[in-house]
Design a protein around this motif. Structure first.
Motif, PDB file in Angstrom:
ATOM      1  N   ALA A 139       6.607  -4.111 -19.699  1.00 50.64           N
ATOM      2  CA  ALA A 139       6.431  -3.594 -18.359  1.00 50.64           C
ATOM      3  C   ALA A 139       6.139  -2.045 -18.300  1.00 50.64           C
ATOM      4  CB  ALA A 139       8.381  -3.799 -17.949  1.00 50.64           C
ATOM      5  N   PRO A 140       4.792  -1.800 -18.455  1.00 48.90           N
ATOM      6  CA  PRO A 140       3.971  -0.578 -18.486  1.00 48.90           C
ATOM      7  C   PRO A 140       4.477  -0.170 -16.910  1.00 48.90           C
ATOM      8  CG  PRO A 140       2.779  -2.458 -17.937  1.00 48.90           C
ATOM      9  CD  PRO A 140       3.832  -3.295 -18.044  1.00 48.90           C
ATOM     10  N   PRO A 141       4.356   1.130 -17.178  1.00 44.95           N
ATOM     11  CA  PRO A 141       4.719   2.732 -15.733  1.00 44.95           C
ATOM     12  C   PRO A 141       2.828   1.693 -14.865  1.00 44.95           C
ATOM     13  CG  PRO A 141       4.665   3.398 -17.831  1.00 44.95           C
ATOM     14  CD  PRO A 141       4.176   2.556 -18.095  1.00 44.95           C
ATOM     15  N   MET A 142       3.552   1.816 -13.728  1.00 45.37           N
ATOM     16  CA  MET A 142       2.882   1.315 -12.569  1.00 45.37           C
ATOM     17  C   MET A 142       2.522   2.339 -11.449  1.00 45.37           C
ATOM     18  SD  MET A 142       2.240  -2.274 -11.138  1.00 45.37           S
ATOM     19  CE  MET A 142       3.859  -2.535 -10.569  1.00 45.37           C
ATOM     20  N   THR A 143       1.360   1.946 -10.392  1.00 48.70           N
ATOM     21  CA  THR A 143       1.216   2.817  -9.349  1.00 48.70           C
ATOM     22  C   THR A 143       0.685   1.788  -8.587  1.00 48.70           C
ATOM     23  OG1 THR A 143       1.480   4.973 -10.087  1.00 48.70           O
ATOM     24  CG2 THR A 143       0.356   4.658  -7.776  1.00 48.70           C
ATOM     25  N   LEU A 144       0.705   1.309  -7.609  1.00 47.96           N
ATOM     26  CA  LEU A 144       0.277   1.164  -6.640  1.00 47.96           C
ATOM     27  C   LEU A 144       0.301   1.315  -5.244  1.00 47.96           C
ATOM     28  CD1 LEU A 144      -0.344  -2.040  -4.942  1.00 47.96           C
ATOM     29  CD2 LEU A 144       2.348  -2.536  -3.942  1.00 47.96           C
ATOM     30  N   LEU A 145      -1.077   1.222  -4.795  1.00 50.15           N
ATOM     31  CA  LEU A 145      -1.571   1.997  -3.669  1.00 50.15           C
ATOM     32  C   LEU A 145      -2.250   1.602  -2.911  1.00 50.15           C
ATOM     33  CD1 LEU A 145      -3.199   4.809  -5.248  1.00 50.15           C
ATOM     34  CD2 LEU A 145      -1.645   5.225  -4.622  1.00 50.15           C
ATOM     35  N   GLY A 146      -1.728   2.111  -1.113  1.00 50.08           N
ATOM     36  CA  GLY A 146      -2.474   1.497  -0.665  1.00 50.08           C
ATOM     37  C   GLY A 146      -4.232   1.581   0.577  1.00 50.08           C
ATOM     38  N   VAL A 147      -4.779   0.986   0.468  1.00 46.38           N
ATOM     39  CA  VAL A 147      -6.302   1.173   0.124  1.00 46.38           C
ATOM     40  C   VAL A 147      -7.085   0.925   1.724  1.00 46.38           C
ATOM     41  CG1 VAL A 147      -7.154   2.574  -2.162  1.00 46.38           C
ATOM     42  CG2 VAL A 147      -7.194  -0.037  -1.226  1.00 46.38           C
ATOM     43  N   THR A 148      -7.751   1.752   2.372  1.00 46.23           N
ATOM     44  CA  THR A 148      -8.710   1.354   3.661  1.00 46.23           C
ATOM     45  C   THR A 148      -9.056  -0.544   2.811  1.00 46.23           C
ATOM     46  OG1 THR A 148      -8.128   2.929   4.659  1.00 46.23           O
ATOM     47  CG2 THR A 148      -9.312   1.759   5.271  1.00 46.23           C
ATOM     48  N   ARG A 149     -10.100   0.022   2.225  1.00 47.50           N
ATOM     49  CA  ARG A 149     -11.055  -1.577   1.436  1.00 47.50           C
ATOM     50  C   ARG A 149     -11.286  -0.688   0.341  1.00 47.50           C
ATOM     51  NH1 ARG A 149     -16.969  -0.616   2.697  1.00 47.50           N
ATOM     52  NH2 ARG A 149     -17.158  -1.090   0.434  1.00 47.50           N
ATOM     53  N   LEU A 150     -11.707  -1.645  -0.271  1.00 46.90           N
ATOM     54  CA  LEU A 150     -11.972  -1.522  -1.241  1.00 46.90           C
ATOM     55  C   LEU A 150     -13.971  -1.481  -2.274  1.00 46.90           C
ATOM     56  CD1 LEU A 150      -9.422  -4.201  -3.658  1.00 46.90           C
ATOM     57  CD2 LEU A 150      -9.650  -1.299  -3.843  1.00 46.90           C
ATOM     58  N   ALA A 151     -14.256  -0.941  -2.540  1.00 45.32           N
ATOM     59  CA  ALA A 151     -15.389  -0.788  -3.368  1.00 45.32           C
ATOM     60  C   ALA A 151     -16.735  -2.124  -3.263  1.00 45.32           C
ATOM     61  CB  ALA A 151     -16.238  -0.618  -4.872  1.00 45.32           C
ATOM     62  N   ILE A 152     -16.188  -3.410  -2.604  1.00 41.28           N
ATOM     63  CA  ILE A 152     -16.859  -4.406  -2.703  1.00 41.28           C
ATOM     64  C   ILE A 152     -16.432  -5.232  -1.350  1.00 41.28           C
ATOM     65  CG2 ILE A 152     -18.247  -6.726  -3.047  1.00 41.28           C
ATOM     66  CD1 ILE A 152     -17.688  -5.717  -5.805  1.00 41.28           C
ATOM     67  N   PRO A 153     -16.936  -5.496  -0.396  1.00 44.11           N
ATOM     68  CA  PRO A 153     -16.093  -5.871   0.574  1.00 44.11           C
ATOM     69  C   PRO A 153     -15.686  -7.577   0.910  1.00 44.11           C
ATOM     70  CG  PRO A 153     -18.660  -4.863   1.970  1.00 44.11           C
ATOM     71  CD  PRO A 153     -18.525  -5.138   0.440  1.00 44.11           C
ATOM     72  N   GLY A 154     -14.594  -7.382   1.179  1.00 42.30           N
ATOM     73  CA  GLY A 154     -13.638  -8.493   0.990  1.00 42.30           C
ATOM     74  C   GLY A 154     -12.845  -8.487  -0.360  1.00 42.30           C
ATOM     75  N   LEU A 155     -13.035  -7.709  -1.033  1.00 41.42           N
ATOM     76  CA  LEU A 155     -11.673  -7.886  -2.275  1.00 41.42           C
ATOM     77  C   LEU A 155     -10.889  -7.153  -1.584  1.00 41.42           C
ATOM     78  CD1 LEU A 155     -14.420  -6.544  -5.539  1.00 41.42           C
ATOM     79  CD2 LEU A 155     -13.398  -9.066  -4.910  1.00 41.42           C
ATOM     80  N   LEU A 156      -9.538  -7.634  -1.844  1.00 39.39           N
ATOM     81  CA  LEU A 156      -8.706  -7.666  -0.925  1.00 39.39           C
ATOM     82  C   LEU A 156      -7.514  -6.862  -2.438  1.00 39.39           C
ATOM     83  CD1 LEU A 156      -7.240 -11.012   0.203  1.00 39.39           C
ATOM     84  CD2 LEU A 156      -8.281  -8.539   1.436  1.00 39.39           C
ATOM     85  N   PHE A 157      -7.983  -6.674  -3.620  1.00 36.83           N
ATOM     86  CA  PHE A 157      -6.793  -6.765  -5.046  1.00 36.83           C
ATOM     87  C   PHE A 157      -7.769  -6.050  -6.244  1.00 36.83           C
ATOM     88  CE2 PHE A 157      -4.554  -7.595  -8.786  1.00 36.83           C
ATOM     89  CZ  PHE A 157      -2.816  -6.317  -7.866  1.00 36.83           C
ATOM     90  N   GLU A 158      -7.292  -4.891  -6.147  1.00 35.45           N
ATOM     91  CA  GLU A 158      -8.653  -4.305  -7.680  1.00 35.45           C
ATOM     92  C   GLU A 158      -6.673  -3.665  -8.332  1.00 35.45           C
ATOM     93  OE1 GLU A 158     -11.312  -1.480  -8.855  1.00 35.45           O
ATOM     94  OE2 GLU A 158     -11.322  -2.396  -6.916  1.00 35.45           O
ATOM     95  N   ILE A 159      -7.002  -4.031  -9.820  1.00 33.04           N
ATOM     96  CA  ILE A 159      -6.141  -3.456 -11.055  1.00 33.04           C
ATOM     97  C   ILE A 159      -7.399  -2.683 -12.063  1.00 33.04           C
ATOM     98  CG2 ILE A 159      -5.906  -5.801 -12.215  1.00 33.04           C
ATOM     99  CD1 ILE A 159      -3.652  -5.428 -12.740  1.00 33.04           C
ATOM    100  N   GLU A 160      -6.389  -1.793 -12.382  1.00 33.56           N
ATOM    101  CA  GLU A 160      -6.596  -0.648 -13.614  1.00 33.56           C
ATOM    102  C   GLU A 160      -5.726  -0.247 -14.694  1.00 33.56           C
ATOM    103  OE1 GLU A 160      -8.197   2.939 -11.515  1.00 33.56           O
ATOM    104  OE2 GLU A 160      -6.557   3.613 -12.135  1.00 33.56           O
ATOM    105  N   ALA A 161      -5.911  -0.421 -15.875  1.00 31.81           N
ATOM    106  CA  ALA A 161      -5.007  -0.197 -16.460  1.00 31.81           C
ATOM    107  C   ALA A 161      -5.719   0.409 -18.006  1.00 31.81           C
ATOM    108  CB  ALA A 161      -4.491  -1.961 -17.679  1.00 31.81           C
ATOM    109  N   THR A 162      -4.760   0.512 -19.077  1.00 37.51           N
ATOM    110  CA  THR A 162      -4.848   1.744 -20.489  1.00 37.51           C
ATOM    111  C   THR A 162      -4.208   1.018 -21.338  1.00 37.51           C
ATOM    112  OG1 THR A 162      -4.907   3.619 -19.120  1.00 37.51           O
ATOM    113  CG2 THR A 162      -4.631   4.113 -21.369  1.00 37.51           C
ATOM    114  N   ALA A 163      -4.857   0.219 -22.222  1.00 42.89           N
ATOM    115  CA  ALA A 163      -3.987   0.039 -23.400  1.00 42.89           C
ATOM    116  C   ALA A 163      -3.760   0.722 -24.505  1.00 42.89           C
ATOM    117  CB  ALA A 163      -4.724  -1.610 -23.328  1.00 42.89           C
TER     118      ALA A 163
END
Length: 131
Positions: free
Chosen positions: A105-129
Motif C-alpha cells: 500500500a505505497p504512500p500516494m498523493t492524488l491531485l485534481g488537475v485541469t488537464r493532462l499533457a495530451i487532450p482527452g486524457l483523464l488519469f495519470e500515475i507516476e511511481a517510484t519503485a
C-alpha cells in the motif's frame, strides 16, 4: 529490501495507502514517468472513460516496471493526477485489485488537475519503485 509501514492514524489504510514507509536495504531505484491511457504509439485510448483509462495506465505502469526488472510489489511511492477526482475515486477499486495481491500500500498523493499533457486524457500515475 525491507518495508515498514508508518501509520500514526489508520484512516488511509481504508483508502489503500500508508502514510509513509521506511525502506531499508535498498539496492536499486526506478523513477517512472507518468503513465496514461495510451497505446504503443502514444495514441490516447478510452476517451471519456475514466475506468478504462485507469486500467490502461496501470497496464502501462506494469509494463515499464517489468522492463526495469520489477513489478507493483516494488512500488514505494505513487503520484496520481486526475481531471475529475471524484470519478477517479469511484474507480479506485482498480488500484486495490492491482496492488492488493502484492500486499503493498505505497504512500500516494492524488491531485485534481485541469488537464493532462495530451487532450482527452483523464488519469495519470507516476511511481517510484525500489528493490
Amino acid at each position: 529490501m525491507k518495508r515498514t509501514a508508518v501509520n500514526p492514524w489508520s484512516w488511509s489504510l481504508k483508502l489503500g495507502y500508508n502514510q509513509a514507509e521506511v525502506i531499508e536495504g535498498l539496492t536499486r531505484q526506478v523513477t517512472c514517468a507518468g503513465q496514461t491511457s495510451v497505446d504503443d504509439e502514444g495514441n490516447p485510448q478510452h476517451l471519456g472513460d475514466m475506468r478504462g483509462q485507469i486500467n490502461l495506465a496501470l497496464d502501462n505502469l506494469e509494463a515499464v516496471l517489468k522492463h526495469a526488472g520489477m513489478d507493483l510489489s516494488n512500488v514505494t511511492k505513487l503520484g496520481v493526477y486526475a481531471t475529475d477526482v471524484d470519478e477517479a475515486l469511484k474507480n479506485f477499486d482498480l488500484m486495490g485489485m492491482r496492488f492488493g495481491p502484492h500486499q503493498v500500500a505505497p504512500p500516494m498523493t492524488l491531485l485534481g488537475v485541469t488537464r493532462l499533457a495530451i487532450p482527452g486524457l483523464l488519469f495519470e500515475i507516476e511511481a517510484t519503485a525500489s528493490a
